[in-house]
Design a protein around this motif. Structure first.
Motif, PDB file in Angstrom:
ATOM      1  N   ASN A  29       0.772  -1.010  -0.123  1.00 42.77           N
ATOM      2  CA  ASN A  29      -0.191  -0.013   0.151  1.00 42.77           C
ATOM      3  C   ASN A  29       1.057   1.089  -0.102  1.00 42.77           C
ATOM      4  OD1 ASN A  29      -1.795   2.136   0.398  1.00 42.77           O
ATOM      5  ND2 ASN A  29      -2.943   1.092   2.368  1.00 42.77           N
ATOM      6  N   SER A  30       0.388   1.865  -0.609  1.00 42.23           N
ATOM      7  CA  SER A  30       1.153   3.383  -0.566  1.00 42.23           C
ATOM      8  C   SER A  30       1.247   4.507   0.716  1.00 42.23           C
ATOM      9  CB  SER A  30       0.670   4.295  -2.346  1.00 42.23           C
ATOM     10  OG  SER A  30      -0.341   4.950  -2.361  1.00 42.23           O
ATOM     11  N   VAL A  31      -0.054   3.852   1.625  1.00 41.70           N
ATOM     12  CA  VAL A  31      -0.022   4.627   2.460  1.00 41.70           C
ATOM     13  C   VAL A  31       0.225   4.410   4.007  1.00 41.70           C
ATOM     14  CG1 VAL A  31      -1.715   6.133   3.447  1.00 41.70           C
ATOM     15  CG2 VAL A  31      -2.479   5.714   0.980  1.00 41.70           C
ATOM     16  N   ILE A  32       1.290   4.882   4.235  1.00 40.18           N
ATOM     17  CA  ILE A  32       1.535   4.725   5.553  1.00 40.18           C
ATOM     18  C   ILE A  32       1.440   5.877   6.391  1.00 40.18           C
ATOM     19  CG2 ILE A  32       4.606   4.386   6.931  1.00 40.18           C
ATOM     20  CD1 ILE A  32       3.314   2.524   4.758  1.00 40.18           C
ATOM     21  N   THR A  33       1.356   5.603   7.581  1.00 39.71           N
ATOM     22  CA  THR A  33       0.758   6.219   8.514  1.00 39.71           C
ATOM     23  C   THR A  33       2.223   6.668   9.621  1.00 39.71           C
ATOM     24  OG1 THR A  33       0.830   4.398   9.541  1.00 39.71           O
ATOM     25  CG2 THR A  33      -1.482   5.302   9.050  1.00 39.71           C
ATOM     26  N   ARG A  34       2.212   7.794  10.302  1.00 43.22           N
ATOM     27  CA  ARG A  34       3.294   8.226  10.853  1.00 43.22           C
ATOM     28  C   ARG A  34       3.194   8.310  12.571  1.00 43.22           C
ATOM     29  NH1 ARG A  34       6.494  13.057   9.566  1.00 43.22           N
ATOM     30  NH2 ARG A  34       7.450  13.222  11.822  1.00 43.22           N
ATOM     31  N   ASP A  35       3.985   8.410  13.781  1.00 42.09           N
ATOM     32  CA  ASP A  35       3.651   8.542  15.253  1.00 42.09           C
ATOM     33  C   ASP A  35       2.710  10.154  14.714  1.00 42.09           C
ATOM     34  OD1 ASP A  35       6.065  10.108  14.169  1.00 42.09           O
ATOM     35  OD2 ASP A  35       6.255  10.199  16.372  1.00 42.09           O
ATOM     36  N   THR A  36       2.863   9.429  16.520  1.00 51.01           N
ATOM     37  CA  THR A  36       1.300  10.722  16.653  1.00 51.01           C
ATOM     38  C   THR A  36       1.695  10.903  18.071  1.00 51.01           C
ATOM     39  OG1 THR A  36       0.057  10.282  15.357  1.00 51.01           O
ATOM     40  CG2 THR A  36      -0.854  11.874  16.802  1.00 51.01           C
ATOM     41  N   GLU A  37       2.383  12.067  18.682  1.00 52.24           N
ATOM     42  CA  GLU A  37       3.301  12.919  19.277  1.00 52.24           C
ATOM     43  C   GLU A  37       3.184  11.580  20.457  1.00 52.24           C
ATOM     44  OE1 GLU A  37      -0.567  14.791  21.438  1.00 52.24           O
ATOM     45  OE2 GLU A  37      -0.600  15.910  19.809  1.00 52.24           O
ATOM     46  N   GLY A  38       4.496  10.862  19.549  1.00 53.79           N
ATOM     47  CA  GLY A  38       4.683   9.511  20.658  1.00 53.79           C
ATOM     48  C   GLY A  38       4.363   8.332  20.608  1.00 53.79           C
ATOM     49  N   HIS A  39       3.404   8.217  19.778  1.00 55.22           N
ATOM     50  CA  HIS A  39       2.055   7.309  19.644  1.00 55.22           C
ATOM     51  C   HIS A  39       2.291   6.307  18.616  1.00 55.22           C
ATOM     52  CE1 HIS A  39      -1.025   4.299  20.184  1.00 55.22           C
ATOM     53  NE2 HIS A  39      -1.345   5.091  18.899  1.00 55.22           N
ATOM     54  N   TYR A  40       3.076   5.218  18.200  1.00 59.82           N
ATOM     55  CA  TYR A  40       3.332   4.285  17.011  1.00 59.82           C
ATOM     56  C   TYR A  40       1.770   4.194  16.691  1.00 59.82           C
ATOM     57  CZ  TYR A  40       7.188   6.490  16.858  1.00 59.82           C
ATOM     58  OH  TYR A  40       8.836   7.453  17.071  1.00 59.82           O
ATOM     59  N   PRO A  41       0.885   3.759  15.730  1.00 55.78           N
ATOM     60  CA  PRO A  41      -0.010   3.046  15.272  1.00 55.78           C
ATOM     61  C   PRO A  41       0.763   1.205  15.525  1.00 55.78           C
ATOM     62  CG  PRO A  41       0.352   4.044  13.858  1.00 55.78           C
ATOM     63  CD  PRO A  41       1.031   4.537  15.174  1.00 55.78           C
ATOM     64  N   LEU A  42       0.413   0.261  15.832  1.00 54.04           N
ATOM     65  CA  LEU A  42       0.976  -0.599  15.188  1.00 54.04           C
ATOM     66  C   LEU A  42      -0.372  -1.173  14.304  1.00 54.04           C
ATOM     67  CD1 LEU A  42       1.740  -2.570  18.276  1.00 54.04           C
ATOM     68  CD2 LEU A  42       3.217  -1.796  16.582  1.00 54.04           C
ATOM     69  N   MET A  43       0.458  -1.885  12.966  1.00 51.22           N
ATOM     70  CA  MET A  43      -0.821  -2.165  11.734  1.00 51.22           C
ATOM     71  C   MET A  43      -0.349  -3.966  11.794  1.00 51.22           C
ATOM     72  SD  MET A  43      -0.452   1.005   9.674  1.00 51.22           S
ATOM     73  CE  MET A  43      -1.233   0.564   8.350  1.00 51.22           C
ATOM     74  N   PRO A  44      -1.314  -4.749  11.697  1.00 52.13           N
ATOM     75  CA  PRO A  44      -1.230  -5.818  11.042  1.00 52.13           C
ATOM     76  C   PRO A  44      -0.604  -6.374   9.663  1.00 52.13           C
ATOM     77  CG  PRO A  44      -4.057  -5.098  10.896  1.00 52.13           C
ATOM     78  CD  PRO A  44      -2.902  -4.208  11.339  1.00 52.13           C
ATOM     79  N   ILE A  45       0.345  -7.302   9.503  1.00 55.66           N
ATOM     80  CA  ILE A  45       0.621  -7.414   8.225  1.00 55.66           C
ATOM     81  C   ILE A  45      -0.021  -9.145   7.515  1.00 55.66           C
ATOM     82  CG2 ILE A  45       2.705  -8.701   7.684  1.00 55.66           C
ATOM     83  CD1 ILE A  45       4.730  -7.752   9.867  1.00 55.66           C
ATOM     84  N   VAL A  46      -0.793  -8.515   7.060  1.00 53.88           N
ATOM     85  CA  VAL A  46      -2.090  -9.602   6.145  1.00 53.88           C
ATOM     86  C   VAL A  46      -1.572  -9.713   4.601  1.00 53.88           C
ATOM     87  CG1 VAL A  46      -3.868  -9.041   5.359  1.00 53.88           C
ATOM     88  CG2 VAL A  46      -4.097  -7.913   6.858  1.00 53.88           C
ATOM     89  N   LEU A  47      -1.180 -11.355   4.659  1.00 54.39           N
ATOM     90  CA  LEU A  47      -1.065 -11.685   3.541  1.00 54.39           C
ATOM     91  C   LEU A  47      -1.848 -11.685   2.531  1.00 54.39           C
ATOM     92  CD1 LEU A  47       1.858 -14.968   5.033  1.00 54.39           C
ATOM     93  CD2 LEU A  47       2.253 -12.711   4.710  1.00 54.39           C
ATOM     94  N   ASN A  48      -1.655 -11.277   1.057  1.00 51.22           N
ATOM     95  CA  ASN A  48      -2.683 -11.601   0.416  1.00 51.22           C
ATOM     96  C   ASN A  48      -2.562 -11.664  -0.990  1.00 51.22           C
ATOM     97  OD1 ASN A  48      -2.077  -8.705   0.149  1.00 51.22           O
ATOM     98  ND2 ASN A  48      -3.579  -7.764  -0.023  1.00 51.22           N
ATOM     99  N   ASP A  49      -2.788 -11.996  -1.926  1.00 52.27           N
ATOM    100  CA  ASP A  49      -2.471 -11.549  -4.077  1.00 52.27           C
ATOM    101  C   ASP A  49      -3.957 -11.053  -4.318  1.00 52.27           C
ATOM    102  OD1 ASP A  49      -4.572 -13.537  -4.226  1.00 52.27           O
ATOM    103  OD2 ASP A  49      -3.185 -15.405  -3.923  1.00 52.27           O
ATOM    104  N   PRO A  50      -4.301 -10.656  -5.562  1.00 56.21           N
ATOM    105  CA  PRO A  50      -4.937  -9.651  -5.878  1.00 56.21           C
ATOM    106  C   PRO A  50      -6.519 -10.367  -6.119  1.00 56.21           C
ATOM    107  CG  PRO A  50      -3.001  -9.732  -7.583  1.00 56.21           C
ATOM    108  CD  PRO A  50      -2.956 -10.805  -6.601  1.00 56.21           C
ATOM    109  N   ALA A  51      -6.303 -11.626  -5.628  1.00 60.04           N
ATOM    110  CA  ALA A  51      -7.716 -12.279  -5.677  1.00 60.04           C
ATOM    111  C   ALA A  51      -7.776 -12.896  -4.251  1.00 60.04           C
ATOM    112  CB  ALA A  51      -7.219 -14.131  -6.301  1.00 60.04           C
ATOM    113  N   ASN A  52      -6.884 -13.205  -2.863  1.00 62.42           N
ATOM    114  CA  ASN A  52      -7.901 -13.951  -2.365  1.00 62.42           C
ATOM    115  C   ASN A  52      -6.653 -12.991  -1.110  1.00 62.42           C
ATOM    116  OD1 ASN A  52      -8.506 -15.791  -3.248  1.00 62.42           O
ATOM    117  ND2 ASN A  52      -6.441 -16.442  -4.006  1.00 62.42           N
ATOM    118  N   THR A  53      -7.422 -12.981   0.030  1.00 60.31           N
ATOM    119  CA  THR A  53      -6.543 -12.920   1.895  1.00 60.31           C
ATOM    120  C   THR A  53      -6.513 -14.057   2.568  1.00 60.31           C
ATOM    121  OG1 THR A  53      -8.118 -10.749   1.476  1.00 60.31           O
ATOM    122  CG2 THR A  53      -6.814 -11.608   3.626  1.00 60.31           C
ATOM    123  N   TYR A  54      -5.080 -14.533   2.443  1.00 53.15           N
ATOM    124  CA  TYR A  54      -4.990 -15.138   3.427  1.00 53.15           C
ATOM    125  C   TYR A  54      -4.698 -15.435   4.883  1.00 53.15           C
ATOM    126  CZ  TYR A  54      -3.316 -16.915  -1.846  1.00 53.15           C
ATOM    127  OH  TYR A  54      -3.234 -17.190  -2.778  1.00 53.15           O
TER     128      TYR A  54
END
Length: 101
Positions: A29-54
């Protein structure tokens, strides 16, 4: 860090016996979040391909590298996570967090 994006060195054997090379979100994904006042958002790592989400990797999360450092910790939902970088890379997309408990 084999699961970062769409890399040839990361494959898994599917239930039909075929080897598949998934992409991983949020690196594809081209959009990446950044920290907000020292709070770092954790984003799940999702495995996928154009047809499926694993599914998601358990206990491994993307964390932005803006003003972040190796071996720092991030608390999310009361659980501590260790920040790790992709070998020698230090860009904003080169960090992940491992759940410690």
């Amino acid at each position: 860090l084999p699961y970062k994006g769409n890399r040839a060195n990361f494959k898994f054997r599917f239930i039909d016996g075929e080897w598949r090379q998934p992409e991983s979100w949020p690196w594809n994904n081209s959009v990446i979040t950044r920290d907000t006042e020292g709070h770092y958002p954790l984003m799940p790592i999702v495995l996928n391909d154009p047809a499926n989400t694993y599914g998601e990797l358990d206990g491994v999360y993307f964390v932005p590298g803006f003003a972040n450092a190796v071996e720092s910790t991030v608390i999310a939902d009361g659980v501590e996570h260790l920040v790790v970088q992709d070998v020698f890379r230090t860009g904003v997309r080169d960090y992940f967090a491992l759940r410690l408990a």
